[in-house]
Design a protein around this motif. Structure first.
Motif, PDB file in Angstrom:
ATOM      1  N   ARG A  67       0.813  -1.225   0.000  1.00  0.00           N
ATOM      2  CA  ARG A  67       0.000   0.000   0.000  1.00  0.00           C
ATOM      3  C   ARG A  67       0.841   1.267   0.000  1.00  0.00           C
ATOM      4  O   ARG A  67       0.496   2.255  -0.652  1.00  0.00           O
ATOM      5  N   ARG A  68       1.958   1.271   0.712  1.00  0.00           N
ATOM      6  CA  ARG A  68       2.799   2.476   0.750  1.00  0.00           C
ATOM      7  C   ARG A  68       3.441   2.725  -0.613  1.00  0.00           C
ATOM      8  O   ARG A  68       3.519   3.873  -1.062  1.00  0.00           O
ATOM      9  N   ARG A  69       3.890   1.665  -1.247  1.00  0.00           N
ATOM     10  CA  ARG A  69       4.521   1.811  -2.558  1.00  0.00           C
ATOM     11  C   ARG A  69       3.501   2.198  -3.618  1.00  0.00           C
ATOM     12  O   ARG A  69       3.819   2.925  -4.555  1.00  0.00           O
ATOM     13  N   LEU A  70       2.281   1.709  -3.474  1.00  0.00           N
ATOM     14  CA  LEU A  70       1.234   2.090  -4.414  1.00  0.00           C
ATOM     15  C   LEU A  70       0.968   3.590  -4.362  1.00  0.00           C
ATOM     16  O   LEU A  70       0.767   4.234  -5.396  1.00  0.00           O
ATOM     17  N   ARG A  71       0.961   4.147  -3.153  1.00  0.00           N
ATOM     18  CA  ARG A  71       0.718   5.583  -3.016  1.00  0.00           C
ATOM     19  C   ARG A  71       1.844   6.406  -3.620  1.00  0.00           C
ATOM     20  O   ARG A  71       1.646   7.571  -3.975  1.00  0.00           O
ATOM     21  N   ALA A  72       3.027   5.801  -3.747  1.00  0.00           N
ATOM     22  CA  ALA A  72       4.175   6.530  -4.283  1.00  0.00           C
ATOM     23  C   ALA A  72       4.219   6.531  -5.811  1.00  0.00           C
ATOM     24  O   ALA A  72       5.027   7.248  -6.407  1.00  0.00           O
ATOM     25  N   LEU A  73       3.356   5.751  -6.466  1.00  0.00           N
ATOM     26  CA  LEU A  73       3.353   5.717  -7.926  1.00  0.00           C
ATOM     27  C   LEU A  73       2.878   7.053  -8.486  1.00  0.00           C
ATOM     28  O   LEU A  73       1.940   7.666  -7.967  1.00  0.00           O
ATOM     29  N   SER A  74       3.502   7.475  -9.573  1.00  0.00           N
ATOM     30  CA  SER A  74       3.074   8.699 -10.253  1.00  0.00           C
ATOM     31  C   SER A  74       1.875   8.401 -11.142  1.00  0.00           C
ATOM     32  O   SER A  74       1.555   7.239 -11.419  1.00  0.00           O
ATOM     33  N   ALA A  75       1.240   9.455 -11.617  1.00  0.00           N
ATOM     34  CA  ALA A  75       0.094   9.276 -12.514  1.00  0.00           C
ATOM     35  C   ALA A  75       0.517   8.547 -13.785  1.00  0.00           C
ATOM     36  O   ALA A  75      -0.214   7.691 -14.297  1.00  0.00           O
TER      37      ALA A  75
END
Length: 321
Positions: A67-75
């Motif tokens: 979940r933390r890495r998912l939030r770090a993805l750019s558009a």
């Protein structure tokens, strides 16, 4: 199923290398067995429903774990991973329909042609010439598929055989896109896989809601017995979740080439499961074809690896079936 940009692996000492090799080899075994497992719980009317159930089981685990890495993805990374997810959904659809209409042995061996198609496609895109050895290996593999599909005599390949061939081509497209969609090249591998599987589940769920596409997932789930649920959990937990994490773990502890070599034994296990457990029979022509496919793909993988520095192409494993 996904590619990862990782730091240089810390190689295990030779005497402990088998501790790393064994889980990877187990992934190849469960992937090879997945064709028979999918065939055992899927019918032409339940393909979409089974795909929804299979990936909906593991998707929440992947979301929570990353979940933390998912939030770090750019558009841009979300868009790129979403595009790959659309292609991946097509792969699973074609592949699963193919499995339903052919033998597990044929499915596993035909899909292994991805190892030949990928370097050929890459050579075409980069306008480089494959080595003569690689072209010979490709010809050997194709001849093997022709023999493999003639178990009952020289007839036209079945619809399932042709669908598995289309799935191998689709896997090749997926690998090429992963290497060339710039937005995903630096994306975390766990996040990339999670978004792709999420996109695939969304496609399957939309298809399941369309009249005429087969039984709805909850109806299929309600009708499953112990054997069907066991097969579904095997596909979800072992062939997807376990396989993904073992790949991530092993690539960081050994070389990608070593991992690729071990995973390349998947078609051998597919044939073994189909014959030993599924009671399938190849016949003389089919057995000769299976041997040619295995020899051709192994030779082609080695030739592609040796020719990579000269532009002949690179072998790539597209991931779990």
């Amino acid at each position: 199923m996904s590619s990862a940009a990782v730091s240089a692996p810390v190689l295990a000492p030779p005497r402990r290398a088998w501790l790393t090799d064994l889980p990877v080899l187990l992934v190849a075994v469960v992937w090879g067995s997945s064709y028979l497992a999918a065939k055992g719980i899927t019918t032409p009317q339940t393909v979409v429903a089974v795909l929804v159930l299979r990936f909906a089981v593991v998707l929440p685990v992947l979301v929570v774990a990353g979940r933390r890495r998912l939030r770090a993805l750019s558009a841009a990374q979300w868009r790129g991973a979403g595009l790959l997810g659309l292609v991946l959904s097509g792969i699973f659809l074609v592949e699963t329909y193919g499995i339903v209409h052919t033998s597990a042995t044929n499915a596993g061996l035909i899909i292994s042609l991805t190892m030949i198609f990928t370097p050929l496609a890459e050579a075409a895109v980069t306008r480089t010439r494959p080595t003569g050895a690689f072209l010979a290996a490709a010809g050997l593999s194709v001849a093997g598929v022709v023999l493999l599909t003639q178990g009952g005599g020289f007839t036209s390949p079945s619809a399932g055989d042709l669908l598995m061939l289309a799935a191998a081509l689709a896997r090749t497209l997926h690998v090429l896109l992963m290497a060339r969609v710039k937005s995903v090249q630096d994306a975390d591998s766990l996040s990339l896989t999670t978004v792709q599987l999420g996109g695939s589940v969304a496609v399957f769920a939309l298809l399941a809601a369309v009249p005429g596409t087969g039984a709805v997932p909850w109806t299929v789930a309600a009708g499953f017995g112990v054997r069907e649920w066991g097969g579904l959990l095997f596909l979800s937990v072992f062939c997807t979740l376990f396989a993904f994490f073992v790949q991530m773990w092993s690539v960081r502890r050994t070389s990608p080439s070593r991992v690729s070599l071990l995973l390349g034994t998947e078609p051998l296990w597919a044939a073994a499961a189909g014959i030993a457990i599924g009671g399938e029979r190849l016949g003389a022509a089919g057995a000769a074809g299976a041997a040619l496919v295995l020899a051709g793909t192994a030779w082609g993988r080695r030739s592609a690896d040796r020719g990579a520095d000269g532009g002949a192409g690179r072998s790539a494993d597209p991931g779990a079936p």
